[in-house]
Enzyme design. Structure first.
Site, short mmCIF file in Angstrom:
data_model
loop_
_atom_site.label_atom_id
_atom_site.label_comp_id
_atom_site.label_asym_id
_atom_site.label_seq_id
_atom_site.Cartn_x
_atom_site.Cartn_y
_atom_site.Cartn_z
N SER A 145 0.66 -1.15 -0.02
CA SER A 145 0.16 -0.05 0.03
C SER A 145 0.92 1.27 -0.12
O SER A 145 1.88 1.44 -0.93
CB SER A 145 -1.02 -0.26 1.32
OG SER A 145 -1.95 0.88 1.20
N ARG A 214 -11.86 7.05 9.48
CA ARG A 214 -11.73 5.80 9.59
C ARG A 214 -12.85 4.98 8.44
O ARG A 214 -12.30 4.00 7.93
CB ARG A 214 -11.60 5.16 10.93
CG ARG A 214 -11.11 3.61 10.98
CD ARG A 214 -9.85 3.22 10.29
NE ARG A 214 -9.59 1.79 10.43
CZ ARG A 214 -8.49 1.16 9.96
NH1 ARG A 214 -7.98 1.74 9.50
NH2 ARG A 214 -8.29 -0.10 10.35
N ASP A 313 -9.56 -3.88 -6.20
CA ASP A 313 -8.86 -2.69 -5.38
C ASP A 313 -9.46 -1.47 -6.19
O ASP A 313 -9.11 -0.97 -7.21
CB ASP A 313 -7.43 -2.90 -5.38
CG ASP A 313 -7.02 -1.76 -4.50
OD1 ASP A 313 -7.48 -0.88 -4.19
OD2 ASP A 313 -5.67 -2.02 -3.87
N HIS A 346 -8.59 -3.59 -1.47
CA HIS A 346 -7.35 -3.01 -1.11
C HIS A 346 -6.72 -3.80 -0.06
O HIS A 346 -5.74 -4.03 0.13
CB HIS A 346 -7.43 -1.61 -0.69
CG HIS A 346 -5.84 -1.15 -0.63
ND1 HIS A 346 -4.97 -1.40 -1.61
CD2 HIS A 346 -5.46 -0.51 0.68
CE1 HIS A 346 -3.65 -0.76 -1.05
NE2 HIS A 346 -4.16 -0.30 0.33
N ASP A 347 -7.57 -4.37 0.89
CA ASP A 347 -7.33 -4.86 2.22
C ASP A 347 -6.92 -6.49 1.93
O ASP A 347 -6.66 -7.11 2.86
CB ASP A 347 -8.31 -4.83 3.20
CG ASP A 347 -8.10 -3.94 4.28
OD1 ASP A 347 -7.11 -3.11 4.14
OD2 ASP A 347 -8.91 -3.66 5.17
#
Length: 367
Positions: A145, A214, A313, A346-347
């Site tokens: 990332s 967040r 992503d 993305h995670d």
């Protein structure tokens, strides 16, 4: 297995790319495995925006790390063979010098007097930590990332210091969508009355701003496919709702995001978040190639590279990873490009351990 959090004192003054300098600064790091007598088996991992250097459990700190299932004997990062280092980013509040640190000139926290931070500074600080361990050339540099961008900076700024490279879910420059999301995250923090132009303290903490930042992050770290699969339109049970709250939470996905935000709040310094977020927006490999990304990538010379991306992503789209792969290949590296279909977006590199282990472990066995 190695040492828990250790510290490397940076050169003083430590000069920053955008001007300004730090005195008496340091970065935190952890290690696993044993450095070979020839010092040629070191792997450096550069992290995303919020993780610490504690990538995996070790003898001094047995708690699980953020990449625990990837690091250890016989795992993808095989500590029977490699000496693995993870450095906490300069500017992060997980042990490294950051805006929350004390400025030796004033005896007070830096807050917004911390010099403007770039990912080049993150890369240079990590490089100093590596050379401080007596390592001239890394067997492999790994960037995840934001850390993937820091890794590109590391290789551009320190040619010849890296033999092979693993690029994980990253990009050669921030694209407008990623910049827009991060801009909103920073705005949420700055508009929280408790931010107080970076002067928050004690109970006056910009919790609402950090919470929204967040939540925006978690939304972009996962994919629409996963949101649909996990939550659909399932509503909360009546006893889980606050019937007196106007426009209160009604769906499970809202409650899920709130839980994530609560766990993150007070766990990361808001000013550090702002500095690292903006550093991610500023990074651009094209600066090293007269305005051209491919020309910038052409200045990176490694023997081999593995570039991994995920089709779901939306923050670091697959085509950006394809660009990195093509650029490194054009510069003479043997490149393996792996496009995964993990639903986690993305995670995925933190969740789809099986597929990432197969790709990374397979690559490292060949170097």
């Amino acid at each position: 297995m190695g040492d828990a959090r250790r510290y490397h004192s940076l050169s003083s003054p430590f000069r920053m790319k955008r001007g300004g300098e730090l005195h008496g600064a340091r970065v935190a790091f952890e290690t696993w495995g044993t450095l070979a007598p020839a010092r040629d088996n070191a792997i450096l991992i550069l992290t995303g925006l919020s993780p610490s250097a504690h990538a995996a459990a070790n003898a001094e700190d047995p708690t699980r790390g953020w990449w625990d299932d990837m690091i250890g004997p016989g795992r993808a990062f095989d500590t029977d063979r490699f000496f693995v280092i993870c450095v906490n980013s300069l500017g992060s509040d997980k042990g490294s010098t950051c805006p929350a640190s004390i400025d030796p000139a004033t005896g007070e926290p830096y807050r917004l007097t911390f010099p403007e931070l770039s990912l080049e500074d993150v890369a240079n600080a990590a490089h100093e930590a590596v050379t401080g361990l007596g390592i001239d050339r890394l067997a492999c540099l790994v960037g995840c990332s934001m850390g993937g961008m820091s890794a590109l900076a590391y290789m551009l700024l320190h040619p010849g210091s890296v033999r092979t490279h693993i690029s994980v879910d990253t990009a050669p420059q921030a694209q407008p969508f990623a910049i827009a999301i991060r801009s909103l995250q920073r705005e949420a923090i700055r508009l929280d009355p408790n931010w107080r132009h970076g002067q928050y303290k004690g109970d006056e903490w910009p919790e609402h701003g950090m919470s929204i930042a967040r939540k925006l992050g978690v939304i972009t770290y996962r994919s629409a496919m996963e949101w649909n699969g996990r939550f659909a339109r399932i509503r909360l049970d009546p006893d889980e709702r606050d019937e007196n709250a106007p426009f209160g939470f009604e769906f499970q996905v809202e409650s899920y995001l709130e839980g994530h935000a609560r766990r993150f709040n007070r766990q990361f310094d808001p000013n550090s978040y702002l500095y690292l977020s903006r550093a991610s927006d500023w990074f651009d490999v094209a600066e090293y190639g007269e305005g051209d990304v491919m020309r910038g990538l052409a200045r990176i010379h490694v023997d081999r590279a593995l570039v991994i991306g995920v089709s779901t992503d939306i923050l670091f789209p697959l085509e950006q990873q394809e660009t990195i792969a093509k650029g490194l290949e054009a510069a003479g590296a043997g490149v393996d490009f792996v496009a995964l279909d993990s639903p986690q977006g993305h995670d995925a590199f933190l969740v789809d351990i099986e597929n990432y282990s197969r790709a990374i472990g397979g690559f490292l066995r060949k170097i």
